[in-house]
Scaffold this active site. Sequence first.
Site, PDB file in Angstrom:
ATOM      1  N   SER A 297       0.839  -1.184   0.000  1.00 44.19           N
ATOM      2  CA  SER A 297       0.000   0.000   0.000  1.00 44.19           C
ATOM      3  C   SER A 297       0.877   1.238   0.000  1.00 44.19           C
ATOM      4  O   SER A 297       2.044   1.170   0.373  1.00 44.19           O
ATOM      5  CB  SER A 297      -0.930  -0.007   1.215  1.00 44.19           C
ATOM      6  OG  SER A 297      -2.100   0.717   0.943  1.00 44.19           O
TER       7      SER A 297
ATOM      8  N   HIS B 151     -19.383  -4.988 -13.344  1.00 44.81           N
ATOM      9  CA  HIS B 151     -19.309  -4.003 -12.248  1.00 44.81           C
ATOM     10  C   HIS B 151     -20.464  -4.180 -11.256  1.00 44.81           C
ATOM     11  O   HIS B 151     -21.305  -3.284 -11.095  1.00 44.81           O
ATOM     12  CB  HIS B 151     -19.277  -2.572 -12.800  1.00 44.81           C
ATOM     13  CG  HIS B 151     -18.652  -1.601 -11.843  1.00 44.81           C
ATOM     14  ND1 HIS B 151     -18.336  -0.324 -12.160  1.00 44.81           N
ATOM     15  CD2 HIS B 151     -18.273  -1.748 -10.539  1.00 44.81           C
ATOM     16  CE1 HIS B 151     -17.802   0.288 -11.116  1.00 44.81           C
ATOM     17  NE2 HIS B 151     -17.755  -0.576 -10.114  1.00 44.81           N
ATOM     18  N   ILE B 152     -20.454  -5.322 -10.613  1.00 45.73           N
ATOM     19  CA  ILE B 152     -21.545  -5.623  -9.659  1.00 45.73           C
ATOM     20  C   ILE B 152     -21.087  -5.581  -8.204  1.00 45.73           C
ATOM     21  O   ILE B 152     -21.907  -5.702  -7.299  1.00 45.73           O
ATOM     22  CB  ILE B 152     -22.151  -7.035  -9.904  1.00 45.73           C
ATOM     23  CG1 ILE B 152     -21.110  -8.149  -9.632  1.00 45.73           C
ATOM     24  CG2 ILE B 152     -22.737  -7.158 -11.294  1.00 45.73           C
ATOM     25  CD1 ILE B 152     -21.731  -9.488  -9.312  1.00 45.73           C
TER      26      ILE B 152
ATOM     27  N   THR C 176     -11.392  -6.022  -8.373  1.00 44.89           N
ATOM     28  CA  THR C 176     -12.660  -5.310  -8.132  1.00 44.89           C
ATOM     29  C   THR C 176     -12.364  -3.822  -7.949  1.00 44.89           C
ATOM     30  O   THR C 176     -13.218  -3.085  -7.479  1.00 44.89           O
ATOM     31  CB  THR C 176     -13.389  -5.835  -6.873  1.00 44.89           C
ATOM     32  OG1 THR C 176     -12.490  -5.720  -5.768  1.00 44.89           O
ATOM     33  CG2 THR C 176     -13.856  -7.261  -7.039  1.00 44.89           C
TER      34      THR C 176
ATOM     35  N   ARG D  63     -10.369  -1.062 -10.319  1.00 43.43           N
ATOM     36  CA  ARG D  63     -10.718  -0.385 -11.571  1.00 43.43           C
ATOM     37  C   ARG D  63      -9.987  -1.088 -12.698  1.00 43.43           C
ATOM     38  O   ARG D  63      -8.837  -1.508 -12.539  1.00 43.43           O
ATOM     39  CB  ARG D  63     -10.302   1.093 -11.539  1.00 43.43           C
ATOM     40  CG  ARG D  63     -11.223   1.987 -10.745  1.00 43.43           C
ATOM     41  CD  ARG D  63     -12.599   2.152 -11.417  1.00 43.43           C
ATOM     42  NE  ARG D  63     -13.496   2.971 -10.616  1.00 43.43           N
ATOM     43  CZ  ARG D  63     -14.344   2.499  -9.714  1.00 43.43           C
ATOM     44  NH1 ARG D  63     -14.432   1.205  -9.482  1.00 43.43           N
ATOM     45  NH2 ARG D  63     -15.138   3.317  -9.046  1.00 43.43           N
TER      46      ARG D  63
ATOM     47  N   GLU E 201     -16.872   1.226 -18.575  1.00 51.44           N
ATOM     48  CA  GLU E 201     -18.015   0.607 -17.896  1.00 51.44           C
ATOM     49  C   GLU E 201     -18.730  -0.350 -18.859  1.00 51.44           C
ATOM     50  O   GLU E 201     -18.912  -0.013 -20.032  1.00 51.44           O
ATOM     51  CB  GLU E 201     -19.009   1.690 -17.463  1.00 51.44           C
ATOM     52  CG  GLU E 201     -18.646   2.404 -16.188  1.00 51.44           C
ATOM     53  CD  GLU E 201     -18.648   1.489 -14.976  1.00 51.44           C
ATOM     54  OE1 GLU E 201     -19.676   0.874 -14.679  1.00 51.44           O
ATOM     55  OE2 GLU E 201     -17.602   1.384 -14.308  1.00 51.44           O
TER      56      GLU E 201
HETATM   57  P1  NAI Z   1      -9.681   3.715   0.184  1.00 52.91           P
HETATM   58  O1  NAI Z   1      -9.324   5.103  -0.210  1.00 52.91           O
HETATM   59  O2  NAI Z   1     -10.158   3.446   1.563  1.00 52.91           O
HETATM   60  O3  NAI Z   1      -8.390   2.768  -0.069  1.00 52.91           O
HETATM   61  C1  NAI Z   1      -7.514   2.863  -1.144  1.00 52.91           C
HETATM   62  C2  NAI Z   1      -6.128   2.391  -0.688  1.00 52.91           C
HETATM   63  O4  NAI Z   1      -5.265   2.332  -1.817  1.00 52.91           O
HETATM   64  C3  NAI Z   1      -5.477   3.339   0.334  1.00 52.91           C
HETATM   65  O5  NAI Z   1      -4.971   2.582   1.421  1.00 52.91           O
HETATM   66  C4  NAI Z   1      -4.336   3.973  -0.443  1.00 52.91           C
HETATM   67  O6  NAI Z   1      -3.207   4.265   0.390  1.00 52.91           O
HETATM   68  C5  NAI Z   1      -4.000   2.854  -1.432  1.00 52.91           C
HETATM   69  N1  NAI Z   1      -3.274   3.340  -2.599  1.00 52.91           N
HETATM   70  C6  NAI Z   1      -3.475   4.487  -3.292  1.00 52.91           C
HETATM   71  N2  NAI Z   1      -2.570   4.578  -4.292  1.00 52.91           N
HETATM   72  C7  NAI Z   1      -1.798   3.491  -4.210  1.00 52.91           C
HETATM   73  C8  NAI Z   1      -0.692   3.023  -4.959  1.00 52.91           C
HETATM   74  N3  NAI Z   1      -0.185   3.747  -5.962  1.00 52.91           N
HETATM   75  N4  NAI Z   1      -0.142   1.846  -4.607  1.00 52.91           N
HETATM   76  C9  NAI Z   1      -0.624   1.121  -3.594  1.00 52.91           C
HETATM   77  N5  NAI Z   1      -1.679   1.515  -2.824  1.00 52.91           N
HETATM   78  C10 NAI Z   1      -2.249   2.682  -3.147  1.00 52.91           C
HETATM   79  O7  NAI Z   1     -10.743   3.211  -0.879  1.00 52.91           O
HETATM   80  P2  NAI Z   1     -11.717   1.936  -0.789  1.00 52.91           P
HETATM   81  O8  NAI Z   1     -13.039   2.348  -0.269  1.00 52.91           O
HETATM   82  O9  NAI Z   1     -11.007   0.827  -0.116  1.00 52.91           O
HETATM   83  O10 NAI Z   1     -11.893   1.599  -2.353  1.00 52.91           O
HETATM   84  C11 NAI Z   1     -10.770   1.197  -3.128  1.00 52.91           C
HETATM   85  C12 NAI Z   1     -11.124   1.242  -4.598  1.00 52.91           C
HETATM   86  O11 NAI Z   1     -12.065   0.203  -4.885  1.00 52.91           O
HETATM   87  C13 NAI Z   1     -11.832   2.535  -5.054  1.00 52.91           C
HETATM   88  O12 NAI Z   1     -10.913   3.541  -5.405  1.00 52.91           O
HETATM   89  C14 NAI Z   1     -12.642   2.081  -6.250  1.00 52.91           C
HETATM   90  O13 NAI Z   1     -11.921   2.312  -7.434  1.00 52.91           O
HETATM   91  C15 NAI Z   1     -12.816   0.578  -6.015  1.00 52.91           C
HETATM   92  N6  NAI Z   1     -14.221   0.249  -5.758  1.00 52.91           N
HETATM   93  C16 NAI Z   1     -14.820  -0.658  -6.583  1.00 52.91           C
HETATM   94  C17 NAI Z   1     -16.133  -1.002  -6.399  1.00 52.91           C
HETATM   95  C18 NAI Z   1     -16.804  -2.013  -7.274  1.00 52.91           C
HETATM   96  O14 NAI Z   1     -18.025  -2.107  -7.276  1.00 52.91           O
HETATM   97  N7  NAI Z   1     -16.082  -2.821  -8.031  1.00 52.91           N
HETATM   98  C19 NAI Z   1     -16.948  -0.386  -5.325  1.00 52.91           C
HETATM   99  C20 NAI Z   1     -16.208   0.501  -4.465  1.00 52.91           C
HETATM  100  C21 NAI Z   1     -14.884   0.812  -4.702  1.00 52.91           C
END
Ligand code: NAI
Length: 313
Positions: free
Chosen positions: A174, A281-282, A230, A232, A261
């Site tokens: 991370s 994307h579910i 899951t 992007r 998408e």
């Molecule tokens: P969050 O902001 O809590 O966690 C993201 C983590 O990634 C943080 O710990 C950050 O330090 C880390 N990070 C950022 N850049 C990085 C890098 N270059 N290398 C390594 N780690 C890095 O966000 P959350 O809520 O955990 O969501 C994460 C991602 O999941 C979202 O940005 C979104 O794209 C995706 N997502 C997908 C969904 C889906 O339905 N498939 C639904 C919700 C989120």
Amino acid sequence: MKIVLLEDLGVSKQIIDQHSEKLKSMGHTFIAYQKSNDINILIERCQDADILMLANMPLDKQVIESAPKLKYIDVAFTGVDHLPMDVIKNKNIAVSNASGYATQAVSELCISFMIQLLRHVREVEQRCRQAGTKDGLIGNLLNNKTVGIIGAGAIGKKTAQLCKAFGCHVIAYSRSQVNDPYIDKQVSLQTLLQQSDIVSLHCPLTPETTGMIGENELKLMKKQAILINTARGGVIDSLALAEALKNKTIAGAACDVFENEPPLTKEHPLLNCPNIIVTPHIAFASEESMIQRADIVFDNLYAWLKGQHINKV
Ligand code: NAI
């Protein structure tokens, strides 16, 4: 204030109507539209709005540039990579998101993907329908596997917690320091790829993470390893992943997200390779998370109207 909701939030009309009435009684105008991808329609809908609310529909910078009164965008989503953030920032428009609403939903789907891939559920299901047996398709346990979490934020940590319940060893890569009871060790990306039986992506899509998993990274993974995305689509090089699955560089993958998408075109490389589970994307989309998401975005809105900026992006 004129508040414009640009797309359906996946909750009942009754919930939206209740908020609409409340906002009207507070002296605001609230208009809810069905989603449109027509730029001219979007410009017209947004041009005199003070506040926009939307989920994951892409918003062109022309829409933002044509809305001089716009002060606040309330996003019913976690990622904001579908918005022109540079223009939004330049115009000093505040943004909130609904971070957290999908944490449980995404993590549960990840566990499901892991078990389906490890136990060859898709293949045995097809065999069963063809009156066949499980011969040659005996799989593996999740128990005792090393799971590598890339991006140990809310979803990464929740997935780590669920993996621990299955007796996994959890390592993480991370950007920031990780201090979490369910993550055994923070490691480099290279170590994570080399040591993990399962790699699960949970970082946002940023210039830094775009194409983070390409041919070289896939080659570092174990032959029997699986990759779960899951996060992007753009975090993985789809062509490289499709090749790695065809060549058996890795054993399997599950992708809920793609560069665009869904609907995807039938020619998309990940729809035309073996050992992959694809879903449109579910991960976020459970009934419970939709209700939670609406609660969060309307809380964001009422807070903003009182002068507080919460869930700030
Ligand atoms: P969050 O902001 O809590 O966690 C993201 C983590 O990634 C943080 O710990 C950050 O330090 C880390 N990070 C950022 N850049 C990085 C890098 N270059 N290398 C390594 N780690 C890095 O966000 P959350 O809520 O955990 O969501 C994460 C991602 O999941 C979202 O940005 C979104 O794209 C995706 N997502 C997908 C969904 C889906 O339905 N498939 C639904 C919700 C989120």
